[in-house]
Design an enzyme around this catalytic site. Structure first.
Site, PDB file in Angstrom:
ATOM      1  N   ASP A 102       0.837  -1.201   0.000  1.00  6.44           N
ATOM      2  CA  ASP A 102       0.000   0.000   0.000  1.00  6.44           C
ATOM      3  C   ASP A 102       0.874   1.255   0.000  1.00  6.44           C
ATOM      4  OD1 ASP A 102      -2.206  -1.629   0.193  1.00  6.44           O
ATOM      5  OD2 ASP A 102      -2.311  -1.476   2.382  1.00  6.44           O
TER       6      ASP A 102
HETATM    7  N1  URA Z   1      -1.241  -6.044   3.824  1.00  5.91           N
HETATM    8  C1  URA Z   1      -1.762  -4.787   3.825  1.00  5.91           C
HETATM    9  O1  URA Z   1      -2.801  -4.549   4.395  1.00  5.91           O
HETATM   10  N2  URA Z   1      -1.082  -3.827   3.179  1.00  5.91           N
HETATM   11  C2  URA Z   1       0.084  -4.040   2.547  1.00  5.91           C
HETATM   12  O2  URA Z   1       0.662  -3.117   1.986  1.00  5.91           O
HETATM   13  C3  URA Z   1       0.611  -5.350   2.559  1.00  5.91           C
HETATM   14  C4  URA Z   1      -0.073  -6.320   3.204  1.00  5.91           C
END
Ligand code: URA
Length: 237
Positions: A102
């Site tokens: 993310d």
């Molecule tokens: N899980 C998440 O919620 N976000 C990420 O970036 C990676 C794994």
């Protein structure tokens, strides 16, 4: 090398599809139609598919990046936010992130132009370990942790068993170490939301046995030959 392999390595199609394309008479080598996948080609040969000259096989590159927060892990972004590929210096090859982190997530992200390896590393069938250091609100009880270990429902699907342990806890927050073997979208955040302890910070500390030790946020390095071989073995290539 064989024409089918040449086409596959050039990113035209998978080896099997390339054989079909050749069989359909759509490939021309040095001005002559080549209809057999085993036709031999050299780097200096001019190869056309459907009348278009293709660039030869690309050198494969493998980068281990320590992603900072505030970067999007796609190649382009509709909102003009900075992308992880923008962190690469002097790198003219188009490289793609292996899976996603993310915008606000930090930590280990691989980038490569090796499509087959990337596909396998992200496919749940290969159960690749992804380890996250997660800071959550409050202190999850044993029952909540156990439900994450066994698998819980997010978006109508049950998550695969995960390893979860508490590293430390203070008055308002807890640090967890979580190891997942699948990669549903925003999985860690959704799992933590599901037990009522939302994520504050999320850092991927390891992926497929690789760690970012010694690499500053925003920096990267190329994988060694040994590391690449190990990844290949891990996914049966
Ligand atoms: N899980 C998440 O919620 N976000 C990420 O970036 C990676 C794994």
């Amino acid at each position: 090398m064989r024409l089918a392999k040449y086409l596959a390595l050039s990113g035209v199609a998978s080896r099997r599809r390339a054989e079909k394309i050749i069989g359909q008479g759509r490939v021309v080598v040095n001005g002559e139609m080549a209809s057999k996948p085993e036709h031999r080609v050299n780097p200096e040969d001019i190869v056309e598919v459907d009348g278009k000259i293709i660039d030869g096989p690309e050198e494969k590159k493998y980068i281990l990046l320590n992603k900072p927060g505030g970067y999007i892990s796609t190649v382009t972004d509709t909102h003009q936010r900075p992308t992880v590929t923008g962190l690469l210096k002097n790198e003219s090859t188009r490289l793609y992130p292996v899976g996603r982190l993310d915008y606000d997530t930090t930590g280990l992200l691989l980038l490569t132009n090796d499509g087959e390896l990337a596909y396998r590393l992200t496919h749940p069938r290969f159960k690749i370990n992804k380890e996250y250091l997660v800071q959550v609100k409050g202190k999850p009880g044993e029952k909540a942790l156990e439900s994450m270990r066994k698998g819980l429902m997010i978006d109508g699907e049950k998550t695969a068993p995960a390893d979860v342990k508490i590293l430390k806890s203070d008055k308002n927050t807890t640090s967890l170490l979580m190891t997942l073997r699948e990669g549903k979208k925003r999985q860690v955040k959704k799992m933590c939301d599901a037990i009522g302890h939302p994520v504050i910070t999320l850092d991927r500390v390891s992926f497929a046995g690789l760690r970012y030790d010694g690499i500053k946020r925003g920096d990267y390095r190329y994988l060694t030959g040994k590391e690449i071989k190990k990844l290949y073995r891990l996914v049966g290539l």
